[in-house]
Design a protein around this motif. Structure first.
Motif, PDB file in Angstrom:
ATOM      1  N   ASN A  68       0.675  -1.407  -0.073  1.00 53.84           N
ATOM      2  CA  ASN A  68       0.082   0.128   0.035  1.00 53.84           C
ATOM      3  C   ASN A  68       0.545   1.234  -0.142  1.00 53.84           C
ATOM      4  OD1 ASN A  68      -2.687   1.336   0.283  1.00 53.84           O
ATOM      5  ND2 ASN A  68      -1.720   2.230   2.126  1.00 53.84           N
ATOM      6  N   PRO A  77      -7.842   5.560  -2.583  1.00 53.04           N
ATOM      7  CA  PRO A  77      -7.866   4.793  -1.122  1.00 53.04           C
ATOM      8  C   PRO A  77      -6.588   4.405  -0.392  1.00 53.04           C
ATOM      9  CG  PRO A  77      -9.599   3.941  -2.951  1.00 53.04           C
ATOM     10  CD  PRO A  77      -8.352   4.455  -3.732  1.00 53.04           C
ATOM     11  N   THR A  78      -5.548   4.446  -1.104  1.00 56.28           N
ATOM     12  CA  THR A  78      -4.174   4.112  -0.514  1.00 56.28           C
ATOM     13  C   THR A  78      -3.945   5.284   0.304  1.00 56.28           C
ATOM     14  OG1 THR A  78      -2.707   5.123  -1.996  1.00 56.28           O
ATOM     15  CG2 THR A  78      -3.321   2.985  -2.218  1.00 56.28           C
ATOM     16  N   GLN A 133     -15.154   7.784   6.353  1.00 58.28           N
ATOM     17  CA  GLN A 133     -14.856   6.794   5.668  1.00 58.28           C
ATOM     18  C   GLN A 133     -13.885   5.843   6.599  1.00 58.28           C
ATOM     19  OE1 GLN A 133     -13.537   7.272   1.530  1.00 58.28           O
ATOM     20  NE2 GLN A 133     -14.225   9.689   1.918  1.00 58.28           N
ATOM     21  N   ASP A 134     -12.926   6.509   7.005  1.00 63.24           N
ATOM     22  CA  ASP A 134     -11.994   5.745   7.939  1.00 63.24           C
ATOM     23  C   ASP A 134     -12.486   4.724   9.240  1.00 63.24           C
ATOM     24  OD1 ASP A 134      -9.827   6.578   6.294  1.00 63.24           O
ATOM     25  OD2 ASP A 134      -9.056   7.928   7.733  1.00 63.24           O
ATOM     26  N   TYR A 162     -11.317  12.429   5.209  1.00 61.70           N
ATOM     27  CA  TYR A 162     -11.455  10.881   4.920  1.00 61.70           C
ATOM     28  C   TYR A 162     -11.758  10.517   6.327  1.00 61.70           C
ATOM     29  CZ  TYR A 162      -8.575  12.157   0.918  1.00 61.70           C
ATOM     30  OH  TYR A 162      -8.205  12.797  -0.113  1.00 61.70           O
ATOM     31  N   ARG A 199      -7.515   5.105   3.778  1.00 62.27           N
ATOM     32  CA  ARG A 199      -8.436   4.225   3.849  1.00 62.27           C
ATOM     33  C   ARG A 199      -7.904   2.884   3.971  1.00 62.27           C
ATOM     34  NH1 ARG A 199     -10.831   7.697   0.299  1.00 62.27           N
ATOM     35  NH2 ARG A 199      -8.716   8.283  -0.353  1.00 62.27           N
ATOM     36  N   VAL A 200      -7.119   2.300   3.124  1.00 58.63           N
ATOM     37  CA  VAL A 200      -6.325   1.155   3.277  1.00 58.63           C
ATOM     38  C   VAL A 200      -5.793   0.740   4.782  1.00 58.63           C
ATOM     39  CG1 VAL A 200      -4.739  -0.723   2.169  1.00 58.63           C
ATOM     40  CG2 VAL A 200      -6.232   0.940   0.796  1.00 58.63           C
TER      41      VAL A 200
END
Length: 385
Positions: free
Chosen positions: A48, A100-101, A162-163, A159, A104-105
């Motif tokens: 990632n 998304p890296t 989302q996280d 983010y 999020r990942v």
């Protein structure tokens, strides 16, 4: 206040849950062991990081200022000039899909990375501890995820929502995976010094991953590589020794400290992350709660461990208790000195040095107590000679 509440509840859950765990249920396990999962998750974290660097280079022209301002200092030392990464970035199709890296990942991978690292250490200590710790995977995952989410909210970014959703999904997946992992079967006496070397080396490598990958500092890899290589060598040697050496039946002092330390690891599992962030990130109230929780866990581990070990020991328990308390005090003092001697940096680095020295000194002190006891019980006395 929220972090303080998590510390209190997680500590209570750990103290109560540890007493309720029992032996394994005997059901077959189909998934790889915790150490294998740790290696897989670590590899995914670094993949990632490479893809994130590609995304930043191609989409944002190497500039991280759009997100760096929302986070503390010490993030985003990228390896943009690395020839391998530059080649990948140059030829990677559709780099926009790598968005998304960014955070999020990592939000999904951070929980399994930390949980499986802790369970790997438990597995090295023995199947009994591993089985019991694995049964605490759910409360640990909940406590750790809530803590991660609180930190996410305190360091809000575009983010964050989302996280948090992703972290909640990870919280569900990880405990199910833990309960299906392969578990060790044979219980053997643990060599405390070999275990301490293994756990210390792994902890150092975890800190390297934290710095170079979880904080998006792939540019720090070259500087961290010598220390990581030494830690990896120590880890390999220690695990080989653990396989080939047959640990002797411990004396009363070593037995007492080994049993107490086993309880300490188990009781610390659930509140570990809340206590860590309470000490370095929370308010004054959270810091006090974290210190009190740490003392409560330590006192409970010592009480349970000594009571269990004393059940296997003959002789004056009051005398043994005083001697072991003295060994613990000496070890704690040495660990505190080591913690203060380490230059400022990540709190975990200083804590690791303190714990490693404390365990080493305490083990040596208990070994000396057992040696003196064996000399006293020897059938050949100095007067006979």
């Amino acid at each position: 206040m929220a972090l303080t509440a998590v510390i209190v509840l997680a500590t209570a859950a750990g103290l109560i849950g540890a007493r309720l765990t029992g032996r394994a249920d005997g059901k077959p396990r189909r998934l790889p062991a915790a150490g294998s999962w740790l290696l897989v998750v670590t590899a995914l974290i670094y993949v990632n990081q490479v893809l994130f660097t590609v995304y930043i280079v191609r989409v944002h022209h190497g500039d991280t200022s759009f997100i760096a301002g929302d986070l503390p200092t010490g993030w985003f030392a990228l390896a943009k000039d690395n020839p391998v990464i530059s080649t990948i970035a140059q030829h990677f199709p559709w780099p926009e899909l790598l968005a998304p890296t960014l955070l999020r990942v990592q939000a999904f991978l951070e929980l399994p990375f930390t949980i499986f690292a802790f369970l790997t250490v438990c597995r090295w200590y023995g199947p009994g501890l591993y089985h019991r710790a694995a049964r605490l995977a759910w409360p640990a995952a909940v406590a750790w995820t809530v803590t991660f989410c609180l930190i996410e909210w305190a360091l809000r970014t575009p983010y964050t929502v989302q996280d948090i959703v992703i972290r909640l999904a990870s919280m569900i997946v990880v405990p199910f995976t833990v309960r299906k992992t392969e578990t060790p079967k044979e219980e053997q006496p643990v060599d405390l010094l070999v275990f301490a070397a293994s756990a210390g080396a792994l902890s150092y490598l975890v800190l390297v991953v934290y710095d170079t990958a979880l904080l998006y500092n792939l540019g720090h890899v070259a500087a961290q590589l010598p220390g990581a290589a030494v830690a990896a060598a120590v880890l390999v040697i220690a695990r080989v020794l653990a396989k080939v050496r047959t640990a002797k039946r411990p004396g009363p002092a070593i037995d007492s400290i080994t049993t107490s330390f086993r309880w300490l690891i188990l009781l610390f599992f659930v509140p570990a992350l809340p206590i860590r962030y309470g000490l370095s990130f929370g308010s004054r109230l959270a810091e006090i709660a974290a210190l009190a929780a740490g003392l409560a866990v330590g006192a409970a581990a010592a009480t349970l461990g000594l009571r269990e070990a004393f059940g296997r020991t003959s002789g004056n328990r009051a005398v043994w208790g005083g001697q072991i308390a003295g060994a613990l005090i000496v070890g704690a003092a040495a660990g505190w000195g080591a913690l203060k001697a380490v230059p400022s940096g990540y709190p975990e680095t200083r804590l690791l040095a303190g714990v490693a020295v404390a365990v080493l000194v305490t083990s040596l002190a208990c070994g000396a107590l057992d040696w003196v006891q064996r000399r006293r019980e020897s059938p050949i006395s100095h007067s006979t000679l």
